[in-house]
Design a protein around this motif. Structure first.
Motif, PDB file in Angstrom:
ATOM      1  N   THR A  78     -13.010   4.018  32.349  1.00  0.00           N
ATOM      2  CA  THR A  78     -14.231   3.858  31.556  1.00  0.00           C
ATOM      3  C   THR A  78     -14.127   4.605  30.230  1.00  0.00           C
ATOM      4  OG1 THR A  78     -15.541   3.572  33.561  1.00  0.00           O
ATOM      5  CG2 THR A  78     -16.739   4.174  31.554  1.00  0.00           C
ATOM      6  N   GLY A  79     -13.657   5.827  30.282  1.00  0.00           N
ATOM      7  CA  GLY A  79     -13.518   6.612  29.055  1.00  0.00           C
ATOM      8  C   GLY A  79     -12.543   5.998  28.074  1.00  0.00           C
ATOM      9  N   LEU A  80     -11.366   5.618  28.565  1.00  0.00           N
ATOM     10  CA  LEU A  80     -10.350   5.044  27.670  1.00  0.00           C
ATOM     11  C   LEU A  80     -10.759   3.674  27.146  1.00  0.00           C
ATOM     12  CD1 LEU A  80      -7.061   6.128  29.496  1.00  0.00           C
ATOM     13  CD2 LEU A  80      -7.991   7.009  27.329  1.00  0.00           C
ATOM     14  N   SER A  81     -11.342   2.846  27.997  1.00  0.00           N
ATOM     15  CA  SER A  81     -11.739   1.511  27.532  1.00  0.00           C
ATOM     16  C   SER A  81     -12.887   1.605  26.526  1.00  0.00           C
ATOM     17  CB  SER A  81     -12.111   0.601  28.700  1.00  0.00           C
ATOM     18  OG  SER A  81     -13.276   1.044  29.342  1.00  0.00           O
ATOM     19  N   THR A  82     -13.828   2.516  26.757  1.00  0.00           N
ATOM     20  CA  THR A  82     -14.929   2.699  25.812  1.00  0.00           C
ATOM     21  C   THR A  82     -14.389   3.175  24.474  1.00  0.00           C
ATOM     22  OG1 THR A  82     -16.433   3.206  27.630  1.00  0.00           O
ATOM     23  CG2 THR A  82     -17.134   3.860  25.412  1.00  0.00           C
ATOM     24  N   LEU A  83     -13.470   4.114  24.510  1.00  0.00           N
ATOM     25  CA  LEU A  83     -12.840   4.597  23.285  1.00  0.00           C
ATOM     26  C   LEU A  83     -12.117   3.455  22.567  1.00  0.00           C
ATOM     27  CD1 LEU A  83     -12.163   6.996  21.442  1.00  0.00           C
ATOM     28  CD2 LEU A  83     -10.165   7.406  22.893  1.00  0.00           C
ATOM     29  N   GLY A  84     -11.375   2.655  23.328  1.00  0.00           N
ATOM     30  CA  GLY A  84     -10.660   1.520  22.732  1.00  0.00           C
ATOM     31  C   GLY A  84     -11.603   0.506  22.106  1.00  0.00           C
ATOM     32  N   LEU A  85     -12.685   0.198  22.791  1.00  0.00           N
ATOM     33  CA  LEU A  85     -13.660  -0.754  22.253  1.00  0.00           C
ATOM     34  C   LEU A  85     -14.338  -0.185  21.007  1.00  0.00           C
ATOM     35  CD1 LEU A  85     -15.217  -1.933  25.633  1.00  0.00           C
ATOM     36  CD2 LEU A  85     -13.737  -3.287  24.131  1.00  0.00           C
ATOM     37  N   ALA A  86     -14.700   1.079  21.056  1.00  0.00           N
ATOM     38  CA  ALA A  86     -15.337   1.706  19.894  1.00  0.00           C
ATOM     39  C   ALA A  86     -14.389   1.719  18.697  1.00  0.00           C
ATOM     40  CB  ALA A  86     -15.791   3.117  20.240  1.00  0.00           C
ATOM     41  N   LEU A  87     -13.106   1.953  18.960  1.00  0.00           N
ATOM     42  CA  LEU A  87     -12.126   1.938  17.866  1.00  0.00           C
ATOM     43  C   LEU A  87     -12.034   0.554  17.224  1.00  0.00           C
ATOM     44  CD1 LEU A  87      -9.268   4.238  19.213  1.00  0.00           C
ATOM     45  CD2 LEU A  87     -10.840   4.686  17.313  1.00  0.00           C
ATOM     46  N   TRP A  88     -12.178  -0.492  18.013  1.00  0.00           N
ATOM     47  CA  TRP A  88     -12.186  -1.847  17.432  1.00  0.00           C
ATOM     48  C   TRP A  88     -13.390  -2.030  16.523  1.00  0.00           C
ATOM     49  CZ3 TRP A  88      -8.736  -5.071  16.179  1.00  0.00           C
ATOM     50  CH2 TRP A  88      -7.535  -5.118  16.885  1.00  0.00           C
ATOM     51  N   GLY A  89     -14.499  -1.444  16.906  1.00  0.00           N
ATOM     52  CA  GLY A  89     -15.669  -1.478  16.031  1.00  0.00           C
ATOM     53  C   GLY A  89     -15.385  -0.807  14.701  1.00  0.00           C
ATOM     54  N   VAL A  90     -14.663   0.309  14.737  1.00  0.00           N
ATOM     55  CA  VAL A  90     -14.281   1.024  13.514  1.00  0.00           C
ATOM     56  C   VAL A  90     -13.326   0.163  12.692  1.00  0.00           C
ATOM     57  CG1 VAL A  90     -13.028   3.039  12.608  1.00  0.00           C
ATOM     58  CG2 VAL A  90     -14.684   3.314  14.480  1.00  0.00           C
ATOM     59  N   VAL A  91     -12.321  -0.426  13.360  1.00  0.00           N
ATOM     60  CA  VAL A  91     -11.341  -1.273  12.665  1.00  0.00           C
ATOM     61  C   VAL A  91     -12.032  -2.436  11.958  1.00  0.00           C
ATOM     62  CG1 VAL A  91      -9.438  -2.917  13.040  1.00  0.00           C
ATOM     63  CG2 VAL A  91      -9.375  -0.659  14.124  1.00  0.00           C
ATOM     64  N   LEU A  92     -13.043  -2.996  12.605  1.00  0.00           N
ATOM     65  CA  LEU A  92     -13.761  -4.131  12.017  1.00  0.00           C
ATOM     66  C   LEU A  92     -14.846  -3.692  11.037  1.00  0.00           C
ATOM     67  CD1 LEU A  92     -14.044  -6.377  15.194  1.00  0.00           C
ATOM     68  CD2 LEU A  92     -12.561  -6.737  13.208  1.00  0.00           C
ATOM     69  N   GLY A  93     -14.981  -2.392  10.850  1.00  0.00           N
ATOM     70  CA  GLY A  93     -15.977  -1.882   9.905  1.00  0.00           C
ATOM     71  C   GLY A  93     -17.399  -1.968  10.413  1.00  0.00           C
ATOM     72  N   ARG A  94     -17.567  -2.034  11.744  1.00  0.00           N
ATOM     73  CA  ARG A  94     -18.909  -2.152  12.330  1.00  0.00           C
ATOM     74  C   ARG A  94     -19.057  -1.206  13.526  1.00  0.00           C
ATOM     75  NH1 ARG A  94     -20.430  -8.326  12.310  1.00  0.00           N
ATOM     76  NH2 ARG A  94     -22.526  -7.465  12.329  1.00  0.00           N
ATOM     77  N   PRO A  95     -18.844   0.087  13.303  1.00  0.00           N
ATOM     78  CA  PRO A  95     -18.851   1.016  14.438  1.00  0.00           C
ATOM     79  C   PRO A  95     -20.203   1.130  15.140  1.00  0.00           C
ATOM     80  CG  PRO A  95     -18.803   2.220  12.369  1.00  0.00           C
ATOM     81  CD  PRO A  95     -18.600   0.768  12.032  1.00  0.00           C
ATOM     82  N   TRP A  96     -21.299   1.156  14.387  1.00  0.00           N
ATOM     83  CA  TRP A  96     -22.617   1.308  15.007  1.00  0.00           C
ATOM     84  C   TRP A  96     -23.010   0.064  15.784  1.00  0.00           C
ATOM     85  CZ3 TRP A  96     -23.421   6.060  15.508  1.00  0.00           C
ATOM     86  CH2 TRP A  96     -23.048   6.957  14.522  1.00  0.00           C
TER      87      TRP A  96
END
Length: 187
Positions: free
Chosen positions: A36-54
């Motif tokens: 859960t921790g690693l997958s959440t981090l990975g998904l959140a990082l994709w949000g950052v990569v796409l410029g839409r973290p929030w």
């Protein structure tokens, strides 16, 4: 991840924090926590990569909340789960925003689905079926809180955040609907 969880549980047993009989439960819990921790981090990082973290965090939070309180589709492996979450998040982040009326309708239909089907117990958690009514009430209370939150902020959210909220609710409802269909029609 299961090997790491097993090593961690072994450490806790060897240092007296757990008994040998508790080890398997600890391995399961640690594996789940690590994933859960690693997958959440990975998904959140994709949000950052796409410029839409929030927006990514909002979609993830709504999905996790609804999955935790009411259940839904469960992939058969961590890799499949992450892949499904990644695809859902990607769709939520690269589409929209759409007109407010469309997103309002999506949110309303999604909330209606989540309210109508408040609980899908995972097959491994059938031992909790005696508390089904309590869990269903909790899930419905969450949906009502989400509905109030969405309605209260509907006109104040930026179009991107409103879209993320609608998508988070939609993917939660889709997960729940797939689980209901699997139960009824096999799968």
């Amino acid at each position: 991840m299961q090997k790491i969880a097993a090593r961690m549980a072994g450490y806790f047993v060897s240092h007296g924090y757990l008994t040998e009989s508790q080890k398997q439960v600890a391995v399961y819990g640690l594996d789940l926590a690590l994933y859960t921790g690693l997958s959440t981090l990975g998904l959140a990082l994709w949000g950052v990569v796409l410029g839409r973290p929030w927006e990514a965090l909002l979609i993830i939070a709504l999905f996790y909340l609804n999955q935790t309180f009411g259940g839904g589709y469960h992939a058969r492996s961590h890799l499949r789960c992450f892949t499904m979450m990644f695809l859902v998040l990607l769709i939520g982040l690269v589409t929209g925003p759409w007109p407010a009326l469309i997103e309002g309708i999506i949110a309303l239909l999604s909330l209606t689905c989540l309210f109508a089907f408040p609980l899908i117990l995972h097959p491994n958690k059938q031992y909790l079926s005696g508390k089904r009514d309590l869990f269903a009430r909790r899930s419905r209370m969450l949906v009502l809180c989400e509905a109030a939150f969405f309605c209260a902020l509907f006109f104040f959210l930026s179009p991107a955040m409103r879209h993320a909220a609608a998508m988070g609710l939609f993917f939660s409802a889709l997960s729940r609907a797939v689980a209901v269909a699997q139960r009824r029609y096999g799968g």
